[in-house]
Scaffold this motif. Structure first.
Motif, PDB file in Angstrom:
ATOM      1  N   VAL A 149       0.842  -1.196   0.000  1.00  0.00           N
ATOM      2  CA  VAL A 149       0.000   0.000   0.000  1.00  0.00           C
ATOM      3  C   VAL A 149       0.878   1.247   0.000  1.00  0.00           C
ATOM      4  O   VAL A 149       1.872   1.315   0.729  1.00  0.00           O
ATOM      5  CB  VAL A 149      -0.915   0.041   1.245  1.00  0.00           C
ATOM      6  N   VAL A 150       0.520   2.218  -0.833  1.00  0.00           N
ATOM      7  CA  VAL A 150       1.157   3.533  -0.793  1.00  0.00           C
ATOM      8  C   VAL A 150       0.056   4.561  -0.557  1.00  0.00           C
ATOM      9  O   VAL A 150      -0.913   4.627  -1.317  1.00  0.00           O
ATOM     10  CB  VAL A 150       1.910   3.868  -2.094  1.00  0.00           C
ATOM     11  N   MET A 151       0.207   5.345   0.498  1.00  0.00           N
ATOM     12  CA  MET A 151      -0.741   6.415   0.780  1.00  0.00           C
ATOM     13  C   MET A 151      -0.234   7.695   0.118  1.00  0.00           C
ATOM     14  O   MET A 151       0.969   7.939   0.055  1.00  0.00           O
ATOM     15  CB  MET A 151      -0.865   6.631   2.285  1.00  0.00           C
ATOM     16  N   TYR A 152      -1.164   8.513  -0.371  1.00  0.00           N
ATOM     17  CA  TYR A 152      -0.739   9.773  -0.990  1.00  0.00           C
ATOM     18  C   TYR A 152      -1.609  10.935  -0.519  1.00  0.00           C
ATOM     19  O   TYR A 152      -2.755  10.757  -0.148  1.00  0.00           O
ATOM     20  CB  TYR A 152      -0.759   9.666  -2.520  1.00  0.00           C
ATOM     21  N   ASP A 158      -0.998   6.686  11.037  1.00  0.00           N
ATOM     22  CA  ASP A 158       0.054   5.789  11.501  1.00  0.00           C
ATOM     23  C   ASP A 158      -0.143   4.391  10.929  1.00  0.00           C
ATOM     24  O   ASP A 158      -0.469   3.435  11.636  1.00  0.00           O
ATOM     25  CB  ASP A 158       0.053   5.753  13.031  1.00  0.00           C
ATOM     26  N   LEU A 159       0.057   4.275   9.613  1.00  0.00           N
ATOM     27  CA  LEU A 159      -0.093   2.995   8.919  1.00  0.00           C
ATOM     28  C   LEU A 159       1.271   2.567   8.393  1.00  0.00           C
ATOM     29  O   LEU A 159       1.991   3.384   7.811  1.00  0.00           O
ATOM     30  CB  LEU A 159      -1.082   3.154   7.756  1.00  0.00           C
ATOM     31  N   PRO A 160       1.658   1.302   8.590  1.00  0.00           N
ATOM     32  CA  PRO A 160       2.945   0.828   8.063  1.00  0.00           C
ATOM     33  C   PRO A 160       2.885   0.688   6.544  1.00  0.00           C
ATOM     34  O   PRO A 160       2.613  -0.382   6.001  1.00  0.00           O
ATOM     35  CB  PRO A 160       3.131  -0.522   8.767  1.00  0.00           C
ATOM     36  N   ALA A 161       3.132   1.805   5.859  1.00  0.00           N
ATOM     37  CA  ALA A 161       3.039   1.845   4.402  1.00  0.00           C
ATOM     38  C   ALA A 161       3.916   2.972   3.877  1.00  0.00           C
ATOM     39  O   ALA A 161       4.258   3.909   4.610  1.00  0.00           O
ATOM     40  CB  ALA A 161       1.587   2.071   3.972  1.00  0.00           C
ATOM     41  N   ASP A 162       4.301   2.890   2.608  1.00  0.00           N
ATOM     42  CA  ASP A 162       5.005   3.991   1.965  1.00  0.00           C
ATOM     43  C   ASP A 162       4.028   5.146   1.770  1.00  0.00           C
ATOM     44  O   ASP A 162       2.818   4.927   1.606  1.00  0.00           O
ATOM     45  CB  ASP A 162       5.562   3.542   0.610  1.00  0.00           C
ATOM     46  N   LYS A 163       4.551   6.388   1.751  1.00  0.00           N
ATOM     47  CA  LYS A 163       3.682   7.556   1.686  1.00  0.00           C
ATOM     48  C   LYS A 163       4.281   8.652   0.807  1.00  0.00           C
ATOM     49  O   LYS A 163       5.495   8.842   0.797  1.00  0.00           O
ATOM     50  CB  LYS A 163       3.433   8.115   3.089  1.00  0.00           C
ATOM     51  N   VAL A 164       3.408   9.362   0.100  1.00  0.00           N
ATOM     52  CA  VAL A 164       3.823  10.505  -0.711  1.00  0.00           C
ATOM     53  C   VAL A 164       2.900  11.671  -0.407  1.00  0.00           C
ATOM     54  O   VAL A 164       1.673  11.559  -0.530  1.00  0.00           O
ATOM     55  CB  VAL A 164       3.765  10.190  -2.226  1.00  0.00           C
ATOM     56  N   LYS A 303       6.066   4.943  -8.375  1.00  0.00           N
ATOM     57  CA  LYS A 303       7.472   4.550  -8.257  1.00  0.00           C
ATOM     58  C   LYS A 303       7.720   3.781  -6.957  1.00  0.00           C
ATOM     59  O   LYS A 303       8.412   2.761  -6.956  1.00  0.00           O
ATOM     60  CB  LYS A 303       8.366   5.787  -8.309  1.00  0.00           C
ATOM     61  N   LEU A 304       7.169   4.288  -5.851  1.00  0.00           N
ATOM     62  CA  LEU A 304       7.350   3.606  -4.570  1.00  0.00           C
ATOM     63  C   LEU A 304       6.683   2.231  -4.564  1.00  0.00           C
ATOM     64  O   LEU A 304       7.236   1.260  -4.044  1.00  0.00           O
ATOM     65  CB  LEU A 304       6.796   4.460  -3.430  1.00  0.00           C
ATOM     66  N   LEU A 305       5.481   2.171  -5.139  1.00  0.00           N
ATOM     67  CA  LEU A 305       4.778   0.890  -5.176  1.00  0.00           C
ATOM     68  C   LEU A 305       5.526  -0.107  -6.054  1.00  0.00           C
ATOM     69  O   LEU A 305       5.702  -1.272  -5.673  1.00  0.00           O
ATOM     70  CB  LEU A 305       3.356   1.087  -5.706  1.00  0.00           C
ATOM     71  N   ASN A 306       5.982   0.333  -7.214  1.00  0.00           N
ATOM     72  CA  ASN A 306       6.684  -0.566  -8.125  1.00  0.00           C
ATOM     73  C   ASN A 306       7.988  -1.072  -7.515  1.00  0.00           C
ATOM     74  O   ASN A 306       8.370  -2.238  -7.701  1.00  0.00           O
ATOM     75  CB  ASN A 306       6.975   0.143  -9.443  1.00  0.00           C
TER      76      ASN A 306
END
Length: 335
Positions: A149-152, A158-164, A303-306
């Protein structure tokens, strides 16, 4: 005989949130060792396993990613999606788009659908209602299914995920400082999104810049009639010299009220808004705005998800990419 149990049922038995159970099962440092031990013991006792359909389907790549957009009528999100689509093509990924319409229930339905295993990863900006109610269990459930998961944009969860995201706080700090350098003392703020994380960050940046003797003067409301009344008071009674608007609604409302009250922009009132170029340039006078570079936001989420899909990201470690905004001066900030 041991019975199978769901993540939600585990949380209910332990009298904790789904997010707590999910974090404990993934050895999050945020969970105390005692709580983690309780969770794992009960999970083992009931033979807990993640959704088998999702797990089996995730063994093979689909080449498809799911994008959850909160509001397609917002030009910012439309441009973010455009950036996502362009970057996805570079990586031979197909995009399936869902719109939550700022609804928590709809967002939950979408997340349930996306856990069926037909997407390799998810890009999501959470809805207004989700943030207002602080109900994030369905998001932590995605983590439990091992779906990247990527949050944008709306990333202060506070979720363990990549974020933009963008530098919301810094953008309004710098905008307020700009007015101060120009010698203005009475600088107001108008907002219809003070209940959202991005709105709170913009307000925080504004507040940091305006210390004694330049005390903050703010109009905040979600109801249009109430917001209109407060903005009018700022302009006609407090007689502010400049106003910073955190969102489209407050920006448009400010320019309309100024026109109705025969207050000239920029002679009597300077205005900066979080409003897109495609609208700001066609207002009379044109309104200076914060450029958020939405295409860049969208491209970076993909990009982060890929990176994670290709196994190039470190398991358990997550990136946060903050895009720098730009203050674009048009007629409303002329001195």
């Amino acid at each position: 005989m041991k019975s199978k149990i769901t993540l939600k049922e585990l949380a209910k038995l332990l009298n904790v949130s789904i997010s707590t159970v999910s974090k404990a099962l993934h050895d999050s440092p945020e969970i105390s060792p005692k709580t983690a031990e309780r969770v794992k013991e009960l999970a083992n006792l009931h033979n807990y396993k993640p959704n088998p359909v999702a797990v089996n389907l995730k063994k093979s790549k689909t080449g498809t990613i799911g994008v959850v957009i909160p509001n397609i009528s917002n030009s910012f999100f439309a441009k973010v999606l455009s950036g996502m689509e362009a970057e996805a093509q570079e990586h031979n990924l197909q995009v399936i788009t869902y719109i939550s319409n700022e609804s928590l229930d709809r967002e939950k339905q979408i997340c349930d659908l996306l856990t069926s295993g037909f997407v390799d990863g998810i890009l999501i900006a959470v809805s207004e209602e989700t943030q207002r109610k602080k109900d994030y269990d369905h998001l932590f459930a995605l983590v439990d299914y091992d779906i990247p998961v990527v949050m944008y944009d709306r990333i202060n969860i506070d979720l363990p995920a990549d974020k933009v995201g963008v530098d919301d706080e810094q953008s309004f700090f710098e905008a307020a400082k700009y007015f101060q350098v120009k010698g203005l003392n009475k600088i107001g703020l108008a907002t219809a999104i003070h209940h959202l994380g991005v709105g709170q960050l913009r307000i925080k940046g504004y507040g940091k810049a305006l210390k004694e003797p330049n005390l903050p003067i703010m109009a905040a409301a979600t109801k249009p009639t109430e917001l209109r009344k407060k903005i009018k008071s700022l302009i006609t009674e407090d007689k502010i010299e400049a106003i910073m608007c955190t969102d489209f609604e407050s920006t448009i409302m400010t320019t309309r009220i100024a026109y109705e009250e025969k207050i000239k922009i920029p002679e009597d009132l300077k205005v900066i808004g979080y409003i897109g170029k495609e609208v700001s340039e066609f207002l009379t006078p044109s309104v200076s705005y914060i450029e958020q570079h939405p295409n860049e936001v969208g491209a970076n989420t993909v990009k982060l998800l890929n990176k994670r899909l290709e196994g190039k990201a470190v398991s358990g470690e997550f990136e946060e990419k903050i895009i720098s905004t730009s203050l674009m001066h048009l007629e409303s900030t002329k001195f």
